[in-house]
Design a protein around this motif. Structure first.
Motif, PDB file in Angstrom:
ATOM      1  N   GLY A 106       0.798  -1.220   0.000  1.00  0.00           N
ATOM      2  CA  GLY A 106       0.000   0.000   0.000  1.00  0.00           C
ATOM      3  C   GLY A 106       0.831   1.271   0.000  1.00  0.00           C
ATOM      4  N   PHE A 107       2.161   1.112   0.003  1.00  0.00           N
ATOM      5  CA  PHE A 107       3.077   2.261  -0.016  1.00  0.00           C
ATOM      6  C   PHE A 107       4.045   2.087  -1.171  1.00  0.00           C
ATOM      7  N   THR A 108       4.593   3.180  -1.655  1.00  0.00           N
ATOM      8  CA  THR A 108       5.518   3.121  -2.774  1.00  0.00           C
ATOM      9  C   THR A 108       6.666   4.102  -2.552  1.00  0.00           C
ATOM     10  N   GLY A 109       7.789   3.821  -3.187  1.00  0.00           N
ATOM     11  CA  GLY A 109       8.949   4.698  -3.089  1.00  0.00           C
ATOM     12  C   GLY A 109      10.230   3.889  -3.052  1.00  0.00           C
TER      13      GLY A 109
ATOM     14  N   THR B 225      -2.823  -2.591  -3.397  1.00  0.00           N
ATOM     15  CA  THR B 225      -1.369  -2.483  -3.506  1.00  0.00           C
ATOM     16  C   THR B 225      -1.004  -1.577  -4.668  1.00  0.00           C
ATOM     17  N   CYS B 226       0.264  -1.251  -4.757  1.00  0.00           N
ATOM     18  CA  CYS B 226       0.795  -0.559  -5.925  1.00  0.00           C
ATOM     19  C   CYS B 226       2.184  -1.130  -6.188  1.00  0.00           C
ATOM     20  N   ALA B 227       2.626  -1.010  -7.427  1.00  0.00           N
ATOM     21  CA  ALA B 227       3.917  -1.573  -7.811  1.00  0.00           C
ATOM     22  C   ALA B 227       4.726  -0.546  -8.588  1.00  0.00           C
ATOM     23  N   ALA B 228       6.006  -0.516  -8.335  1.00  0.00           N
ATOM     24  CA  ALA B 228       6.907   0.397  -9.043  1.00  0.00           C
ATOM     25  C   ALA B 228       7.062  -0.056 -10.489  1.00  0.00           C
ATOM     26  N   VAL B 229       7.088   0.901 -11.390  1.00  0.00           N
ATOM     27  CA  VAL B 229       7.319   0.637 -12.815  1.00  0.00           C
ATOM     28  C   VAL B 229       8.251   1.713 -13.344  1.00  0.00           C
TER      29      VAL B 229
ATOM     30  N   LEU C  74      11.030   6.574 -12.459  1.00  0.00           N
ATOM     31  CA  LEU C  74      10.376   5.545 -11.662  1.00  0.00           C
ATOM     32  C   LEU C  74       9.019   6.058 -11.195  1.00  0.00           C
ATOM     33  N   SER C  75       7.994   5.262 -11.434  1.00  0.00           N
ATOM     34  CA  SER C  75       6.648   5.626 -11.036  1.00  0.00           C
ATOM     35  C   SER C  75       5.982   4.383 -10.458  1.00  0.00           C
ATOM     36  N   TYR C  76       4.675   4.372 -10.352  1.00  0.00           N
ATOM     37  CA  TYR C  76       3.973   3.190  -9.857  1.00  0.00           C
ATOM     38  C   TYR C  76       2.609   3.076 -10.504  1.00  0.00           C
TER      39      TYR C  76
END
Length: 183
Positions: A79-82, A107-111, A118-120
């Motif tokens: 649930g967090f990104t970075g 959820t989120c995933a880095a892409v 870099l984003s998500y």
């Protein structure tokens, strides 16, 4: 003197990374290098700035903070990104799907993005939302998640499930029907 007591006891003054009467233990925030008790070194824990404690022998970080986890607090929680390895308390931010305070994703995933670095992307959108940021309603639903409006089921009288994503009016009707709701 009472029997069995000593007049003088020596206590060492230890460097910051050692504790104990003879400086034999690693201080909190340090780990035993190569698991050697004698003649070993106590080195600072490597927790990427998200914990001050680690296991004395394995070096695995304990009590990861700032929405991180992992042996070195190097990953962002679900649930967090970075990038948790930057070493700041803002390394892992809540996913904005579409907003942090109106999150519609599990959820989120880095892409990697060619123009944004870099984003998500948001994953497992919930509450009938869809899109890479859970920013629109799924097929068969209408509403506006970008304006914090919930996605409601289309009402086309069991004809066509697809409706206008903004106002809910049926796009096509079947079975010789017509009208906003194929009534």
């Amino acid at each position: 003197n009472a029997v069995g007591t000593m007049d003088h006891i020596e206590k060492c003054v230890c460097p910051d990374n050692y504790v104990g009467l003879s400086c034999e233990k690693c201080a909190p925030g340090y780990r035993r290098f190569m698991n050697k008790i004698y003649m070993g070194q106590c080195l600072k824990c490597n927790c990427n700035g998200h914990s001050d404690l680690c296991d004395t022998y394995t070096g695995e970080c304990l009590n990861c903070q700032h929405n991180t986890y992992g042996p070195q607090c190097e990953k962002c929680l679900r649930g967090f990104t970075g990038n948790a390895t930057k070493g700041t308390d803002q390394d892992c931010k809540r996913c904005e799907c579409p907003y942090a305070d109106y999150n519609k994703a599990e959820t989120c995933a880095a892409v990697r993005s060619s123009n944004h670095g870099l984003s998500y992307v948001c994953e497992n959108c919930k509450d009938n939302t869809d899109g890479y940021k859970c920013h629109k309603c799924a097929k068969g639903y209408y509403g506006d998640p970008l304006n914090r409006e919930p996605c409601k089921k289309c009402n086309c009288n069991n004809n066509e499930l697809e409706c206008d994503p903004n106002d809910g009016s049926c796009l096509t009707c079947g079975y010789n029907t017509e009208g906003r709701n194929c009534e």
